[in-house]
Design a protein around this motif. Structure first.
Motif, mmCIF file in Angstrom:
data_model
loop_
_atom_site.group_PDB
_atom_site.id
_atom_site.type_symbol
_atom_site.label_atom_id
_atom_site.label_comp_id
_atom_site.label_asym_id
_atom_site.label_seq_id
_atom_site.Cartn_x
_atom_site.Cartn_y
_atom_site.Cartn_z
ATOM 1 N N ALA A 119 -22.448 14.710 61.598
ATOM 2 C CA ALA A 119 -21.581 14.928 60.435
ATOM 3 C C ALA A 119 -20.632 16.099 60.661
ATOM 4 O O ALA A 119 -19.589 16.190 60.015
ATOM 5 N N LEU A 120 -20.978 16.983 61.594
ATOM 6 C CA LEU A 120 -20.117 18.143 61.846
ATOM 7 C C LEU A 120 -18.745 17.703 62.350
ATOM 8 O O LEU A 120 -17.722 18.237 61.935
ATOM 9 N N VAL A 122 -17.228 14.867 61.868
ATOM 10 C CA VAL A 122 -16.482 14.263 60.758
ATOM 11 C C VAL A 122 -15.962 15.355 59.828
ATOM 12 O O VAL A 122 -14.813 15.324 59.372
ATOM 13 N N GLN A 123 -16.818 16.335 59.589
ATOM 14 C CA GLN A 123 -16.434 17.433 58.706
ATOM 15 C C GLN A 123 -15.199 18.173 59.234
ATOM 16 O O GLN A 123 -14.252 18.412 58.493
ATOM 17 N N VAL A 124 -15.203 18.540 60.508
ATOM 18 C CA VAL A 124 -14.065 19.309 61.018
ATOM 19 C C VAL A 124 -12.820 18.420 61.145
ATOM 20 O O VAL A 124 -11.701 18.899 60.974
ATOM 21 N N ARG A 125 -13.029 17.130 61.396
ATOM 22 C CA ARG A 125 -11.866 16.218 61.385
ATOM 23 C C ARG A 125 -11.233 16.221 59.994
ATOM 24 O O ARG A 125 -10.021 16.245 59.852
ATOM 25 N N ALA A 126 -12.092 16.200 58.967
ATOM 26 C CA ALA A 126 -11.566 16.202 57.594
ATOM 27 C C ALA A 126 -10.859 17.508 57.274
ATOM 28 O O ALA A 126 -10.032 17.562 56.371
ATOM 29 N N LEU A 127 -11.187 18.561 58.008
ATOM 30 C CA LEU A 127 -10.488 19.828 57.800
ATOM 31 C C LEU A 127 -9.241 19.922 58.664
ATOM 32 O O LEU A 127 -8.557 20.943 58.662
ATOM 33 N N GLY A 128 -8.961 18.858 59.418
ATOM 34 C CA GLY A 128 -7.698 18.812 60.160
ATOM 35 C C GLY A 128 -7.816 19.091 61.645
ATOM 36 O O GLY A 128 -6.825 19.426 62.288
ATOM 37 N N ALA A 129 -9.016 18.936 62.204
ATOM 38 C CA ALA A 129 -9.184 19.204 63.635
ATOM 39 C C ALA A 129 -8.664 18.030 64.466
ATOM 40 O O ALA A 129 -8.902 16.871 64.140
ATOM 41 N N SER A 130 -7.952 18.348 65.552
ATOM 42 C CA SER A 130 -7.600 17.328 66.531
ATOM 43 C C SER A 130 -8.883 16.955 67.280
ATOM 44 O O SER A 130 -9.927 17.572 67.090
ATOM 45 N N HIS A 131 -8.806 15.960 68.150
ATOM 46 C CA HIS A 131 -10.005 15.582 68.902
ATOM 47 C C HIS A 131 -10.519 16.745 69.741
ATOM 48 O O HIS A 131 -11.718 16.984 69.826
ATOM 49 N N GLN A 133 -10.025 19.955 69.205
ATOM 50 C CA GLN A 133 -10.582 20.988 68.324
ATOM 51 C C GLN A 133 -11.959 20.584 67.804
ATOM 52 O O GLN A 133 -12.845 21.424 67.676
ATOM 53 N N ALA A 137 -15.437 22.496 68.443
ATOM 54 C CA ALA A 137 -16.311 22.908 67.338
ATOM 55 C C ALA A 137 -17.755 22.501 67.623
ATOM 56 O O ALA A 137 -18.688 23.266 67.353
ATOM 57 N N LEU B 77 -2.654 12.901 63.339
ATOM 58 C CA LEU B 77 -3.134 14.222 62.923
ATOM 59 C C LEU B 77 -2.315 14.780 61.764
ATOM 60 O O LEU B 77 -2.840 15.418 60.855
ATOM 61 N N ARG B 81 -3.988 16.005 58.299
ATOM 62 C CA ARG B 81 -3.890 17.396 57.845
ATOM 63 C C ARG B 81 -3.295 17.539 56.451
ATOM 64 O O ARG B 81 -3.204 18.646 55.928
ATOM 65 N N PHE B 87 -17.364 17.055 51.219
ATOM 66 C CA PHE B 87 -18.369 16.006 51.301
ATOM 67 C C PHE B 87 -19.540 16.270 50.372
ATOM 68 O O PHE B 87 -19.792 17.398 49.953
ATOM 69 N N LEU B 107 -7.174 26.040 62.553
ATOM 70 C CA LEU B 107 -6.854 24.783 63.243
ATOM 71 C C LEU B 107 -5.358 24.514 63.221
ATOM 72 O O LEU B 107 -4.804 23.890 64.121
ATOM 73 N N ARG B 108 -4.707 24.980 62.159
ATOM 74 C CA ARG B 108 -3.271 24.760 62.013
ATOM 75 C C ARG B 108 -2.464 25.904 62.612
ATOM 76 O O ARG B 108 -1.267 26.031 62.362
#
Ligand SMILES: Nc1ncnc2c1ncn2[C@@H]1O[C@H](COP(=O)(O)OP(=O)(O)OP(=O)(O)O)[C@@H](O)[C@H]1O
Ligand SMILES: [Mg+2]
Lengths: 222, 243
Positions: A119-120, A122-131, A133, A137, B77, B81, B87, B107-108
């Protein structure tokens, strides 16, 4: 040459050989561990089984394998290319130890990143992480295990004797390292020297591991 | 409020052989707050994952700002963003509370974020914990960190999965205010899942009822509660079993 100078020479060569081998196996093993731990692809199970096998491989067998590869009649030795090391050189020892340490680093890294909550990512992707990044993480989350992977790699090669003996040949001033010197001195009945060398080896292995654990506690804990 | 931001058409999602979501048609307007209610297992969290483009749909299309976007690994991306999700079970990073909140900004490529982080922590009542390890927090504290971490990004779309499930009434009010304020000031589009019908009524411009992966009824909040069209909605808002 005094005893101290001889000892220092052996210690420095041990560190150079195992240090380089560790560096190479970390550069290759961490990405490999990430790939195996995080991605699903055809042939993955086969690769994982190969890594596990490699983690338990006897160093003498790797030594023999590298020896055959590099010997004048071998597939690589016969090519005589500049970047292919010759037998009985530190470079050949580095190659053998890299092959030994790689599965240890890759295997422990794989286990460490595989243990991170999926889930981590998915979580960081939802915060805008590229692959990249997101992968970073996960690696950061598994840092304890990744540091342990590096320590395991180092411990595995600094103390092994089989491979360096076969491909290095234990040549004085050229390829003699701590472990092979211990074997030699024990055989000659020089137990005092053998014990001294052993203590240095133990001290090195302990210091390296202590340093790693210390660094881990210092800079990574929030 | 009229511009359509999301348009879903024939969207399904399956895990293995089981179809857990089937949304024939749903539009979400820019700046609106949509509450999603429904029993456990109805597919509410799955819908949010699709709206954040974290997973691909099995069939159908989701358009976002007029562009059809395929979710999952290949989602652009730049689109990702503009959207973020808090969640149901937030995962905090092994860092301090403040570092967790600053993470998305980092990240940004944004640096020197101390001031904005401090401000948002204050808004969710967590200033005193800024330096603590995030993993040592209570459930309600962790939930507020997760919310702060999302709010600080000023997303165009904020997806909230039961964001106040672990909170005491005072903190529920605090969070509702923080979200409402952001909507007002920045025109944020919010989709939130809740089991609290009062909250749905307080916060939602519209409410959607989900049953078995399907949207049974989507309507303006007052109409949804006062004059539901579908008998299952009527039963649900009365607290009767509909599943
Ligand atoms: N990754 C997954 N793999 C397999 N099945 C899943 C997965 N995610 C969700 N499901 C299934 O999809 C269905 C819908 O799940 P979802 O989490 O969307 O429900 P929900 O409405 O959010 O429920 P709750 O109110 O309990 O959070 C459930 O039956 C669940 O078991
Ligand atoms: Mg859910």
């Amino acid at each position: 040459m005094s005893l101290d100078a001889a000892l220092l020479e052996i210690v420095l060569l041990s560190l150079r050989v195992s240090g380089f081998a560790l560096l190479l196996s970390v550069l290759l093993g961490i990405p490999a561990g990430l790939l195996l731990g995080l991605r699903r692809f055809p042939g993955r199970r086969l690769a994982v089984a190969a890594v596990y096998t490699g983690m338990a491989f006897p160093p003498v067998v790797i030594g023999l394998f590298v020896y055959l590869l590099l010997s004048r009649n071998g597939p690589l030795g016969g090519l005589a290319l500049p970047f292919i090391p010759s037998l009985f050189t530190p470079q050949a020892m580095i190659l053998a130890q890299t092959i030994l340490a790689f599965p240890l680093v890759a295997g422990f890294t794989m286990a460490a990143v595989g243990g991170v909550d999926p889930a981590l990512r998915v979580q960081v992707r939802a915060l805008g992480a590229s692959h990249w990044q997101a992968t970073w993480a996960v690696l950061e989350e598994a840092r304890g295990g990744v540091v342990a992977a590096v320590a395991a790699g180092f411990g595995g090669i600094i103390s092994e004797v089989g491979a360096v003996m076969i491909v290095g040949g234990n040549i004085e001033h050229r390829t003699r390292v701590l472990t092979t010197a211990i074997v030699l001195e024990t055989g000659k009945g020089n137990f005092d020297l053998a014990i001294a060398l052993s203590l240095v080896l133990l001290g090195l292995a302990f210091s390296a591991n202590f340093l790693i654990v210390y660094l881990q506690g210092r800079s990574f804990d929030p | 409020m009229n511009e359509i931001l999301y348009a879903l058409s024939g969207v399904t999602k399956a895990y293995g052989r089981r179809t857990v979501l089937a949304v024939d048609d749903l539009t979400i307007r820019r700046g609106e707050t949509l509450a999603v209610v429904g029993p456990s297992g109805a597919g509410k969290s799955t819908l949010l994952r699709l709206l954040n483009f974290l997973e691909p749909a099995a069939t159908g299309t989701i358009s976002f700002g007029g562009q059809t976007i395929v979710g999952g690994d290949d989602a652009p991306l730049a689109v990702l963003r503009r959207i973020t999700t808090v969640f149901q079970r937030p995962v905090l990073l092994k860092r301090t509370v403040a570092a967790n909140v600053a993470y998305g900004l980092g990240l940004r490529g944004q640096r020197n974020t101390q001031a904005v982080v401090a401000k948002i922590l204050d808004a969710v009542g967590l200033s005193h914990l800024a330096g603590e390890k995030a993993r040592s927090l209570s459930g309600g504290e962790a939930q507020r960190v997760a919310l702060a971490r999302a709010l600080v990004l000023h997303p165009d779309v904020l997806l909230l999965d039961e964001p106040t499930a672990n909170l005491d009434p005072a903190n529920v009010a605090l969070i509702e205010q923080a979200v409402a304020q952001m909507c007002r000031e920045q025109g944020t589009t919010v989709v939130f899942v809740t089991h609290n019908l009062f909250q749905a009524r307080r916060m939602g411009d519209r409410v959607a009822l989900m049953l078995d992966g399907r949207l049974v009824e989507v309507g303006d909040t007052d109409a949804f509660f006062e004059h539901p069209v579908d008998p299952r909605t009527a039963a649900f808002v009365r607290g009767e079993m509909v599943y």
